[in-house]
Design a protein around this motif. Structure first.
Motif, PDB file in Angstrom:
ATOM      1  N   LEU A   1      -5.760  -1.520  -7.066  1.00 31.80           N
ATOM      2  CA  LEU A   1      -5.904  -2.742  -6.281  1.00 31.80           C
ATOM      3  C   LEU A   1      -7.032  -3.610  -6.831  1.00 31.80           C
ATOM      4  O   LEU A   1      -6.978  -4.840  -6.762  1.00 31.80           O
TER       5      LEU A   1
ATOM      6  N   ALA B   1      -1.840  -6.156   0.822  1.00 35.37           N
ATOM      7  CA  ALA B   1      -1.657  -4.704   0.896  1.00 35.37           C
ATOM      8  C   ALA B   1      -0.778  -4.265   2.059  1.00 35.37           C
ATOM      9  O   ALA B   1      -0.025  -3.295   1.948  1.00 35.37           O
TER      10      ALA B   1
ATOM     11  N   LEU C   1       0.826  -1.205   0.000  1.00 34.20           N
ATOM     12  CA  LEU C   1       0.000   0.000   0.000  1.00 34.20           C
ATOM     13  C   LEU C   1       0.860   1.255   0.000  1.00 34.20           C
ATOM     14  O   LEU C   1       0.578   2.224  -0.725  1.00 34.20           O
TER      15      LEU C   1
END
Length: 232
Positions: free
Chosen positions: A113, A123, A96
């Motif tokens: 994503l 993530a 992330l």
């Protein structure tokens, strides 16, 4: 509609020119496959377009803007992104956090994503702990998160299992369908031509063929001749 225009570009590297008087145009919504034998200068051309290498002569424009003397950062701000060979992830950051480096909004992170459900599941994992295929997905997703108008992709398949690479090709096609112009260098020539609309063949640093990718794909003899540098 802005296009990216490469006009008569020559690039010197080491003893002499590795790219000689190359011209091409990248059009939004289209994929251009840049193909040719090993050592033809494909990577050097991409590096010259993105600002990694200086241009000895010629110019690079996006619309009315001359990028020839701009830095790589300046070109990125004009909407030009470059995925270089290898997997340049920030291993100490999570998936992330890698994506947030380029994304302007949280919505862009969510969108990429959604394109890469494998990454959504990882993530919060450090990028260094991902498999090679997952790291390549991070590199591609990070470029998509920047939402560039022009994307240069150099050997996306490098080090990937064929099943992973074929999984990523539709994602590249989808990104182009949403309006990006893509210049794709790929060792699997036929797979690159299969998803491209346009083709440019480079041999010994020069363009030896330009035309529709389907026509080149359908003519092995033309592709062979173009690779040998016997056709203009």
């Amino acid at each position: 509609m802005n296009t990216l225009r490469v006009n008569g570009v020559t690039v010197a590297r080491g003893a002499g020119p590795v790219i000689r008087d190359v011209s091409l145009e990248l059009v939004p919504g289209r994929i251009t496959a840049l193909v040719g034998p090993n050592g033809a200068g494909k990577t050097s051309l991409l590096e010259a377009i993105s600002g990694v290498l200086p241009i000895a002569s010629g110019s690079v424009h996006i619309g009315p803007h001359d990028l020839t003397r701009q830095s790589r950062v300046g070109r990125f701000r004009r909407g030009l992104a470059h995925i270089e060979q290898g997997r340049a992830v920030f291993g100490g950051l999570t998936v992330l956090e890698n994506l947030r480096l380029t994304a302007r909004t949280g919505e862009q992170v969510d969108q990429v994503l959604a394109l890469f459900p494998e990454l959504a599941k990882r993530a919060d994992s450090p990028a260094a702990l991902l498999s090679g295929g997952e790291q390549q997905m991070v590199v591609l997703a990070r470029a998509f998160a920047a939402n560039p108008a022009f994307l240069l992709i150099d050997e996306m398949s490098l080090g990937l299992a064929p099943v992973v690479f074929t999984r990523l090709l539709p994602v590249v096609s989808r990104f182009a369908a949403e309006g990006a112009a893509i210049l794709l260098v790929e060792q699997f020539t036929h797979l690159a031509l299969d998803i491209a609309q346009d083709a440019v063949v480079v041999s010994s640093g020069r363009v030896t063929h330009q035309g529709p990718a389907p026509d080149l794909l359908a003519s092995p003899a033309t592709l062979h001749t173009a690779y040998l540098g016997e056709s203009r």
